[in-house]
Design a protein around this motif. Structure first.
Motif, short mmCIF file in Angstrom:
data_model
loop_
_atom_site.label_atom_id
_atom_site.label_comp_id
_atom_site.label_asym_id
_atom_site.label_seq_id
_atom_site.Cartn_x
_atom_site.Cartn_y
_atom_site.Cartn_z
N ARG A 1 0.76 -1.26 -0.09
CA ARG A 1 -0.05 0.01 0.01
C ARG A 1 0.96 1.28 0.08
N SER A 2 0.22 2.33 -0.33
CA SER A 2 0.95 3.74 -0.35
C SER A 2 1.28 4.05 1.12
N ASN A 3 0.89 3.36 2.13
CA ASN A 3 1.43 3.79 3.50
C ASN A 3 2.30 2.84 4.02
N GLY A 4 2.83 1.96 3.11
CA GLY A 4 3.86 0.76 3.42
C GLY A 4 3.51 -0.45 3.92
N LEU A 5 2.12 -0.50 4.26
CA LEU A 5 1.67 -1.71 4.67
C LEU A 5 1.25 -2.65 3.69
N PRO A 6 1.35 -4.16 4.17
CA PRO A 6 1.16 -5.15 2.77
C PRO A 6 -0.49 -5.19 2.62
N ASN A 7 -0.63 -5.77 1.42
CA ASN A 7 -2.20 -5.91 1.09
C ASN A 7 -1.82 -7.07 0.10
N ILE A 8 -3.06 -8.05 0.15
CA ILE A 8 -3.32 -9.07 -0.37
C ILE A 8 -4.54 -9.40 -1.12
N SER A 9 -4.62 -9.93 -2.26
CA SER A 9 -6.12 -10.04 -2.85
C SER A 9 -5.99 -11.18 -4.03
N TYR A 10 -6.67 -11.25 -4.68
CA TYR A 10 -6.55 -12.35 -5.85
C TYR A 10 -7.26 -11.73 -7.09
N ALA A 11 -6.83 -12.68 -8.17
CA ALA A 11 -7.63 -12.32 -9.51
C ALA A 11 -7.73 -13.31 -10.35
N PRO A 12 -8.61 -13.62 -11.34
CA PRO A 12 -8.32 -14.75 -12.22
C PRO A 12 -7.12 -14.00 -13.41
N TYR A 13 -6.41 -14.92 -14.03
CA TYR A 13 -5.44 -14.66 -14.65
C TYR A 13 -5.36 -15.28 -16.09
N ILE A 14 -4.69 -14.77 -16.91
CA ILE A 14 -4.39 -15.87 -18.10
C ILE A 14 -2.63 -15.65 -18.29
#
Length: 159
Positions: free
Chosen positions: A25-38
């Protein structure tokens, strides 16, 4: 008959259709998510995500991410040694003007169906290219491999 590490990696890449994205994140904290991909023939990953998603701004502001593809829990024999591959990637936006943009979205539609035709008309969706720079494949206890070579397809056993 047990599979070779190369076969197991290819099977994972064939069977898994989403990736987890670890961003900062812009504040330096980690972020996690997911997405479909090709994934293309060079081992580059593409995701098509909304600007409303929390990780989209992260990708725009900090183009270094880690991604994880992992075997489904129900298919895992040993939960402590789940088959998985991780990559450190550089991210760049694929612009609508690029020749590959429409072709990539057509591939998304082929992989994920009619929802992509709806999403591609929404103004907030962005196509990103995630280019792996390093990687690691784990297929069990004592079976960890550094990914090397062209498209990170060569496996070097980590001892």
């Amino acid at each position: 008959m047990s599979r070779s590490p190369e076969e197991a990696l290819q099977q994972l890449l064939t069977d898994v259709h989403t990736l987890q994205i670890a961003s900062i994140r812009s504040n330096g904290l980690p972020n996690i998510s997911y997405a479909p991909y090709i994934r293309d023939e060079h081992g580059t990953y593409y995701i098509f995500i909304s600007q409303l998603a929390s990780h989209t701004q992260d990708l725009i502001e900090n183009p270094a991410v880690a991604i994880l593809l992992t075997l489904d829990e129900q298919d895992t024999k040993q939960i402590f040694a789940r088959t998985r591959v991780t990559y450190q990637c550089q991210v760049e936006r694929v612009l609508i003007e690029e020749q590959s943009y429409s072709l990539l979205l057509d591939q998304f539609a082929e992989s994920f169906g009619n929802v992509v035709s709806v999403l591609r008309d929404l103004p907030d969706f962005i196509l990103f290219r995630l280019t792996p720079e390093s990687g690691r494949f784990v297929m069990g206890f004592g079976q960890a491999y550094e990914l090397t070579g062209d498209s990170l397809q060569e496996l070097l056993h980590i001892k």
